[in-house]
Design a protein around this motif. Structure first.
Motif, PDB file in Angstrom:
ATOM      1  N   ASP A  35     -16.344 -14.082 -75.411  1.00  0.00           N
ATOM      2  CA  ASP A  35     -17.298 -14.792 -76.272  1.00  0.00           C
ATOM      3  C   ASP A  35     -16.611 -15.802 -77.188  1.00  0.00           C
TER       4      ASP A  35
ATOM      5  N   TRP B 236     -14.192 -20.659 -73.282  1.00  0.00           N
ATOM      6  CA  TRP B 236     -15.083 -21.557 -72.563  1.00  0.00           C
ATOM      7  C   TRP B 236     -14.378 -22.876 -72.242  1.00  0.00           C
TER       8      TRP B 236
ATOM      9  N   ARG C 238     -13.599 -24.398 -68.330  1.00  0.00           N
ATOM     10  CA  ARG C 238     -14.601 -25.467 -68.177  1.00  0.00           C
ATOM     11  C   ARG C 238     -14.812 -25.887 -66.732  1.00  0.00           C
TER      12      ARG C 238
ATOM     13  N   PRO D 150     -18.453 -23.961 -64.558  1.00  0.00           N
ATOM     14  CA  PRO D 150     -19.646 -24.070 -65.423  1.00  0.00           C
ATOM     15  C   PRO D 150     -20.592 -22.871 -65.290  1.00  0.00           C
ATOM     16  N   ARG D 151     -20.708 -22.317 -64.079  1.00  0.00           N
ATOM     17  CA  ARG D 151     -21.601 -21.169 -63.924  1.00  0.00           C
ATOM     18  C   ARG D 151     -21.104 -19.970 -64.729  1.00  0.00           C
TER      19      ARG D 151
ATOM     20  N   VAL E 158     -19.049 -20.030 -67.358  1.00  0.00           N
ATOM     21  CA  VAL E 158     -19.167 -20.325 -68.780  1.00  0.00           C
ATOM     22  C   VAL E 158     -20.591 -20.112 -69.248  1.00  0.00           C
ATOM     23  N   GLY E 159     -21.573 -20.552 -68.419  1.00  0.00           N
ATOM     24  CA  GLY E 159     -22.973 -20.353 -68.773  1.00  0.00           C
ATOM     25  C   GLY E 159     -23.318 -18.889 -68.911  1.00  0.00           C
ATOM     26  N   GLU E 160     -22.790 -18.069 -68.014  1.00  0.00           N
ATOM     27  CA  GLU E 160     -23.039 -16.617 -68.101  1.00  0.00           C
ATOM     28  C   GLU E 160     -22.455 -16.030 -69.386  1.00  0.00           C
TER      29      GLU E 160
ATOM     30  N   LYS F 247     -21.737 -17.552 -72.193  1.00  0.00           N
ATOM     31  CA  LYS F 247     -22.483 -18.031 -73.368  1.00  0.00           C
ATOM     32  C   LYS F 247     -23.809 -17.300 -73.502  1.00  0.00           C
ATOM     33  N   ALA F 248     -24.462 -17.089 -72.368  1.00  0.00           N
ATOM     34  CA  ALA F 248     -25.761 -16.400 -72.402  1.00  0.00           C
ATOM     35  C   ALA F 248     -25.592 -14.967 -72.901  1.00  0.00           C
TER      36      ALA F 248
END
Length: 349
Positions: A327, A332, A336, A339-340, A342-344, A346-347
């Motif tokens: 986290d 992140w 970079r 992206p998938r 990193v998105g997980e 962040k979510a």
């Protein structure tokens, strides 16, 4: 004058105010008074104040005593090496002690030697060593250790090595410790220069001598310097061999050594990472875990960056979660290119 004051400027002003009042009342500050003022300035790391007090002592004919030199010996290594004016004042004070008949000994010379060595002023350090016998003071292992430090700090490793071999073993443990410290300085300098072969050669020469209890520390210093050299050269295989050799030799490896190995694996800093780097990194992480090493955040980020540059998304995901870095915005940024993932992360945050 010696009271701990949070505001260094206020402490300096108070000291100067008391000295000024003494002069106004016709009370000449003595060596004892200046010693207290010097001690306070040294505790505050106030080199300007130390220079001012030493200059005042010289101008007013106030002599230096053993306590003055004790204060300088304790604090000059931290702040004096960077200040040419303070070094010159100390050297002048040493000359004045000789001229006024105040006995000088190894400690007296050690203060000036330490100051010039810290500045990499090898010529002045050598000149002081040559002066010692005429004052009835024989140079010892620690004295030549300052000459080694002067050459190392000046970047002249050839002369530094020649100075190391001038250090004669003394019966006292302190002589062995000084010799070992000189070897450690020399190995560390070769490590910073990326010369792993030179580190091994010097370590071998040092361990052939009677180092006694200092041998264990020398082995560790040699391993650390060699790993530093491999890190700087991006030599992953060499770093791994050096780490394994250190463990086999009974050296207590630490987190910094492990981080040097992980940094050597990062050959992909410019996007040239490969699966070999990723595989070596994962295997090494397992090795450190088996050795009981608790890696710090810096070491884990080195490993994470190597896996990312090698395109190992699955390995990055597992390592980020395992190390508790999932986290973090820094994570992140390292990931970079995924992206998938990193998105997980962040979510989930």
């Amino acid at each position: 004058l010696k009271a701990r004051v949070d505001d260094a400027d206020a402490a300096a002003a108070a000291t100067d105010d008391i000295l000024e009042r003494m002069r106004a009342d016709g009370v000449a500050p003595s060596t004892v008074t200046y010693n207290i003022a010097l001690h306070g300035a040294a505790m505050r790391r106030d080199a300007d104040a130390m220079k001012r007090y030493l200059a005042e002592m010289r101008a007013r004919g106030v002599g230096l005593d053993r306590i003055t030199y004790d204060i300088l010996a304790k604090h000059l290594g931290r702040i004096g090496g960077r200040d040419a004016e303070l070094r010159d004042l100390v050297t002048a004070a040493l000359t004045r002690m000789e001229d006024t008949g105040v006995g000088v000994d190894r400690r007296s010379f050690a203060v000036a030697l330490r100051a010039h060595a810290a500045a990499g002023n090898a010529a002045a350090t050598r000149a002081l060593l040559e002066r010692m016998p005429s004052c009835g003071v024989a140079p010892c292992a620690a004295s030549y250790g300052h000459l080694v430090a002067a050459y190392v700090n000046a970047g002249n490793l050839k002369e530094a090595e020649a100075a190391v071999f001038k250090i004669e073993d003394e019966p006292a443990d302190r002589g062995m410790e000084a010799a070992a410290a000189a070897y450690r300085k020399l190995m560390a300098a070769h490590g910073r220069a990326g010369c792993a072969d030179e580190v091994r050669r010097i370590a071998s020469a040092a361990l052939e001598r009677r180092m006694g209890p200092a041998a264990k520390m020398l082995r560790r210093a040699a391993a650390s310097a060699e790993l530093d050299a491999h890190r700087r050269n991006r030599d992953a295989a060499g770093a791994l061999r050096a780490f394994d050799a250190a463990v086999a030799d009974g050296v207590t490896v630490n987190v910094r050594m492990a981080a040097d190995v992980l940094a050597a694996f990062r050959r992909g800093r410019n996007g040239e990472g490969g699966s070999g780097d990723a595989a070596m990194t994962l295997q090494f992480l397992e090795r450190t875990e088996a050795l009981g090493l608790q890696l710090d955040e810096h070491a884990f980020y080195l490993a994470l960056a190597t896996l990312a540059e090698a395109g190992d998304e699955e390995g990055c995901n597992a390592l980020a979660r395992r190390a508790g870095l999932a986290d973090s915005p820094k994570t992140w940024k390292v990931l970079r290119r995924f992206p998938r993932l990193v998105g997980e992360l962040k979510a989930e945050k």
